[in-house]
Enzyme design. Structure first.
Site, PDB file in Angstrom:
ATOM      1  N   HIS A 126     -18.769   6.643 -17.773  1.00  0.00           N
ATOM      2  CA  HIS A 126     -20.176   6.955 -18.025  1.00  0.00           C
ATOM      3  C   HIS A 126     -20.984   6.405 -16.840  1.00  0.00           C
ATOM      4  O   HIS A 126     -20.569   5.425 -16.214  1.00  0.00           O
ATOM      5  CB  HIS A 126     -20.563   6.231 -19.321  1.00  0.00           C
ATOM      6  CG  HIS A 126     -21.910   6.545 -19.873  1.00  0.00           C
ATOM      7  ND1 HIS A 126     -23.059   5.919 -19.432  1.00  0.00           N
ATOM      8  CD2 HIS A 126     -22.291   7.391 -20.850  1.00  0.00           C
ATOM      9  CE1 HIS A 126     -24.091   6.384 -20.136  1.00  0.00           C
ATOM     10  NE2 HIS A 126     -23.654   7.279 -20.997  1.00  0.00           N
ATOM     11  N   ASP A 204     -15.616  -0.798 -21.412  1.00  0.00           N
ATOM     12  CA  ASP A 204     -16.817  -0.167 -21.957  1.00  0.00           C
ATOM     13  C   ASP A 204     -16.469   0.316 -23.356  1.00  0.00           C
ATOM     14  O   ASP A 204     -15.755   1.307 -23.532  1.00  0.00           O
ATOM     15  CB  ASP A 204     -17.228   0.989 -21.034  1.00  0.00           C
ATOM     16  CG  ASP A 204     -18.328   1.863 -21.630  1.00  0.00           C
ATOM     17  OD1 ASP A 204     -18.666   1.693 -22.823  1.00  0.00           O
ATOM     18  OD2 ASP A 204     -18.844   2.725 -20.898  1.00  0.00           O
ATOM     19  N   GLN A 207     -17.995   3.725 -27.212  1.00  0.00           N
ATOM     20  CA  GLN A 207     -17.504   4.718 -28.174  1.00  0.00           C
ATOM     21  C   GLN A 207     -16.352   4.197 -29.026  1.00  0.00           C
ATOM     22  O   GLN A 207     -15.850   4.932 -29.880  1.00  0.00           O
ATOM     23  CB  GLN A 207     -17.052   5.999 -27.437  1.00  0.00           C
ATOM     24  CG  GLN A 207     -18.133   6.699 -26.645  1.00  0.00           C
ATOM     25  CD  GLN A 207     -19.225   7.285 -27.535  1.00  0.00           C
ATOM     26  OE1 GLN A 207     -19.044   7.529 -28.726  1.00  0.00           O
ATOM     27  NE2 GLN A 207     -20.394   7.510 -26.948  1.00  0.00           N
ATOM     28  N   LYS A 230     -24.973   3.030 -31.788  1.00  0.00           N
ATOM     29  CA  LYS A 230     -23.955   4.070 -31.979  1.00  0.00           C
ATOM     30  C   LYS A 230     -23.088   3.802 -33.202  1.00  0.00           C
ATOM     31  O   LYS A 230     -22.243   4.613 -33.565  1.00  0.00           O
ATOM     32  CB  LYS A 230     -23.057   4.163 -30.732  1.00  0.00           C
ATOM     33  CG  LYS A 230     -23.799   4.687 -29.498  1.00  0.00           C
ATOM     34  CD  LYS A 230     -22.849   4.839 -28.339  1.00  0.00           C
ATOM     35  CE  LYS A 230     -23.562   5.001 -27.010  1.00  0.00           C
ATOM     36  NZ  LYS A 230     -24.110   6.343 -26.806  1.00  0.00           N
ATOM     37  N   CYS A 368     -23.940  12.138 -19.154  1.00  0.00           N
ATOM     38  CA  CYS A 368     -23.979  10.969 -18.263  1.00  0.00           C
ATOM     39  C   CYS A 368     -22.636  10.749 -17.575  1.00  0.00           C
ATOM     40  O   CYS A 368     -22.226   9.604 -17.337  1.00  0.00           O
ATOM     41  CB  CYS A 368     -24.394   9.697 -19.008  1.00  0.00           C
ATOM     42  SG  CYS A 368     -26.126   9.692 -19.460  1.00  0.00           S
TER      43      CYS A 368
HETATM   44  C1  LIG Z   1     -18.889   5.626 -22.884  1.00  0.00           C
HETATM   45  C2  LIG Z   1     -20.302   5.148 -22.857  1.00  0.00           C
HETATM   46  N1  LIG Z   1     -20.630   4.102 -22.085  1.00  0.00           N
HETATM   47  C3  LIG Z   1     -21.880   3.618 -22.047  1.00  0.00           C
HETATM   48  C4  LIG Z   1     -22.896   4.190 -22.767  1.00  0.00           C
HETATM   49  C5  LIG Z   1     -24.271   3.622 -22.653  1.00  0.00           C
HETATM   50  O1  LIG Z   1     -24.701   3.106 -23.873  1.00  0.00           O
HETATM   51  P1  LIG Z   1     -26.214   2.642 -24.060  1.00  0.00           P
HETATM   52  O2  LIG Z   1     -27.056   3.791 -23.599  1.00  0.00           O
HETATM   53  O3  LIG Z   1     -26.320   2.382 -25.519  1.00  0.00           O
HETATM   54  O4  LIG Z   1     -26.411   1.428 -23.231  1.00  0.00           O
HETATM   55  C6  LIG Z   1     -22.615   5.287 -23.570  1.00  0.00           C
HETATM   56  C7  LIG Z   1     -23.695   5.955 -24.318  1.00  0.00           C
HETATM   57  O5  LIG Z   1     -23.914   7.140 -24.248  1.00  0.00           O
HETATM   58  C8  LIG Z   1     -21.289   5.780 -23.615  1.00  0.00           C
HETATM   59  O6  LIG Z   1     -20.974   6.829 -24.366  1.00  0.00           O
END
Ligand SMILES: Cc1ncc(COP(=O)(O)O)c(C=O)c1O
Lengths: 411, 153
Positions: A126, A204, A207, A230, A368
């Site tokens: 991401h 990370d 998910q 989430k 993203c």
């Molecule tokens: C795999 C992954 N990493 C990081 C993020 C970023 O999360 P946040 O926007 O809650 O900081 C997301 C959210 O879309 C994600 O799906």
């Protein structure tokens, strides 16, 4: 103890938002990878806090301040248990995954990453697990390197890993479950291979937390970041796990109140873990809402949730693969609870716009993950992402709508 | 099919999206502008051959949704023979139309995009190539719809 087989449809009653019509059709909410809905228990916890206990934490002596401090620290202990961390000193509250990763890139990276070092990422990250490292590399003269993926199936090409883990690699940061592909990466194995070479690891977990059992000790990572929103929690709260030994050697990031032990006009000393990383008045209701969310999830059972989400995703994948003119992304076998797809000659945005008019909430775009989209050779994909309150009947409805979209565009 | 959807995906739009006009590079273009919509990944390049202030020829290349592609197709058909001032005035009219839904008689085929106003998230798709065309008549460059619309990801 979680019941062995939860009554999934009864759980829906805990989410008033799901019971509504959108554009004249029953809402089918399939955008859970972006953010989940919140059960009544979480909303009630926030209301209760603001109506009864609200006060600033840590600095007060009065009753309300004691209550809010206790609730705040109880949420930290609950989060520790959720991740099976060794100690609450290893749990830092953040705004979410993005802030957790930025904290590490700035505080840890600022001290330990030097010119010529390599930061190893994967091609399915991401933006929040790419951009902070690019910014760090820019500042320090370090380099980025990527573990490649195997095409549309979106698995990491692990045969290449040994040749990528060279002595210059100082950090290996990887996504646990890909939000764009659904790939479930073997993070425990990846972290073990990195660790043998003395490489620091970050997972990370945006998910994976709340979608499967996560045990940071079993994974063996140095850092694990996730977002509360989430997984049934409020927006604006998340947590970063950091192994104590690593956090102790990491300087603070933000300066201000709460993170200090003593302040002199010219020099200050730092508070103990984890407070060293929590400058200023924190989000207090956030951890309290998160606490309620984690209780809610564990009452259902995270193994149960994982099985349910996998069943939804496998069913959706299979139904989509039976249609003509559908390109599917992500692994065929075990995966996280989402399916990414494209319809021949129909752009993802058109898919999402039309689905919305049938009450089906999807997401279309690059999720993203622009570099990943480029690698796959597509501008964007459409994505249906599931959580425990979704049903097979909703997947059937979604498939009907996909058929309508194909008819509309004459494909 | 739902009425709003039929308003959005008018026959003209579906037809232009399927068989876009002027969908090529103009080798003798003397103005080129690039339009991106970072949130969607929509990405178009508008090529113009200009003689003084007048657009002699126009084309486009790139990828995006049905709305953005049809918009670029119609745009490159319509601005041939128009002056820089004409293109800028038309940009304003198209912008008003896709945000309010009002189309006056002078809009011709472009009136097909009036239905976009019921889909706020799609306004930037309809307007993207117009941003690029406006930049191209003014000398070229790169434009982005970022900031034009609320973000979400
Ligand atoms: C795999 C992954 N990493 C990081 C993020 C970023 O999360 P946040 O926007 O809650 O900081 C997301 C959210 O879309 C994600 O799906």
């Amino acid at each position: 103890m979680p019941s062995s087989s939860p009554d999934w449809s009864a759980l829906r009653a805990d989410f008033p938002i799901l019971d509504q019509q959108v554009h004249g059709h029953p809402l089918v909410y399939f955008d859970n990878a972006a953010t989940s809905q919140k059960p009544r228990a979480v909303v009630d916890a926030l209301v209760r806090y603001y109506e009864r206990d609200n006060a600033n934490v840590h600095r007060g002596i009065h009753e309300l301040s004691n209550r809010s401090t206790n609730a705040f620290e109880a949420a930290r202990e609950r989060t520790r248990k959720f991740l099976n961390a060794c100690s609450t000193e290893e749990i830092i509250f953040t705004r979410g995954t993005t802030e957790g990763i930025n904290l590490i890139a700035n505080a840890w990276g600022g001290k330990f990453i030097k010119a010529g070092d390599v930061i190893l990422l994967t091609e399915m990250e991401h933006h929040s697990n790419i951009v902070p490292w690019q910014m760090l590399a820019e500042r320090t003269g370090a380099k980025l390197r990527y573990v490649p993926i195997t095409g549309d199936e979106g698995l990491l090409d692990l045969d290449k890993l040994d040749s990528l883990l060279t002595p210059e690699v100082k950090l290996f940061a990887m996504v646990h479950i890909s939000n764009a592909l659904g790939t479930l990466n073997p993070v425990a194995d990846l972290c073990a291979r990195a660790r043998r070479l003395g490489i620091t690891t970050l997972v990370d977990g945006a998910q994976s937390a709340g979608h499967m059992m996560v045990d940071v000790q079993a994974i063996g990572c140095d850092f694990y970041a996730f977002s509360g929103h989430k997984i049934c929690g409020p927006t604006g709260i998340g947590a970063l796990y950091g192994r104590k030994e690593v956090l102790e050697n990491t300087p603070p990031w933000h300066g201000g109140g709460e993170m200090i032990a003593t302040v002199d006009y010219f020099k200050s000393t730092w508070n103990t873990l984890p407070h060293k990383f929590e400058a200023g008045t924190p989000d207090i209701s956030g951890p309290i809402g998160l606490h309620a969310a984690l209780d809610y999830l564990d009452a259902i059972g995270r193994e149960n949730i994982f099985r349910h989400d996998l069943e939804m995703a496998s069913y959706a994948y299979q139904r989509l693969s039976e249609l003509k003119g559908v390109r599917l992304f992500g692994p065929k076998g075990e995966r996280g609870g989402l399916v990414s797809f494209l319809l021949d000659d129909v752009h993802a945005h058109d898919v999402v716009t039309i689905a919305d008019r049938y009450g089906v909430a999807l997401r279309g775009g690059h999720h993203c993950t622009q570099p990943l989209m480029k690698k796959l050779g597509v501008p964007s994909t459409a994505r249906a992402s599931f959580y425990f309150y979704n049903t097979k009947a909703e997947v059937d409805r979604f498939i009907e709508v996909v058929r309508e979209i194909q008819k509309f565009f004459g494909t | 099919m739902n009425d709003d959807l039929n308003d959005l995906y008018q026959e003209v739009i579906l037809e232009h999206a399927k068989s876009p006009r002027n969908f090529k590079v103009l080798p003798d273009a003397n103005r080129v502008a690039h339009g991106t919509n970072p949130l969607c990944g929509d990405n178009y390049t508008v090529y113009l051959v200009m003689d003084g202030d007048v657009v002699k020829d126009a084309s486009f290349q790139g990828s995006g949704c049905a709305i953005s592609k049809a918009s670029a197709s119609l745009l490159t058909s319509i601005i041939k023979g128009k002056t820089r001032a004409d293109v800028e005035a038309l940009f304003g009219k198209v912008h008003d139309m896709v945000t309010t839904g009002h189309a006056d008689d002078s809009m011709g085929k472009l009136a097909a995009f009036a239905g976009v106003h019921k889909f706020p998230a799609r306004v930037k798709c309809a307007i993207l190539s117009w941003h690029a065309a406006k930049a191209a008549v003014a000398g070229g460059g790169t434009v982005s719809t970022e900031g034009d619309e609320p973000k979400a990801e």
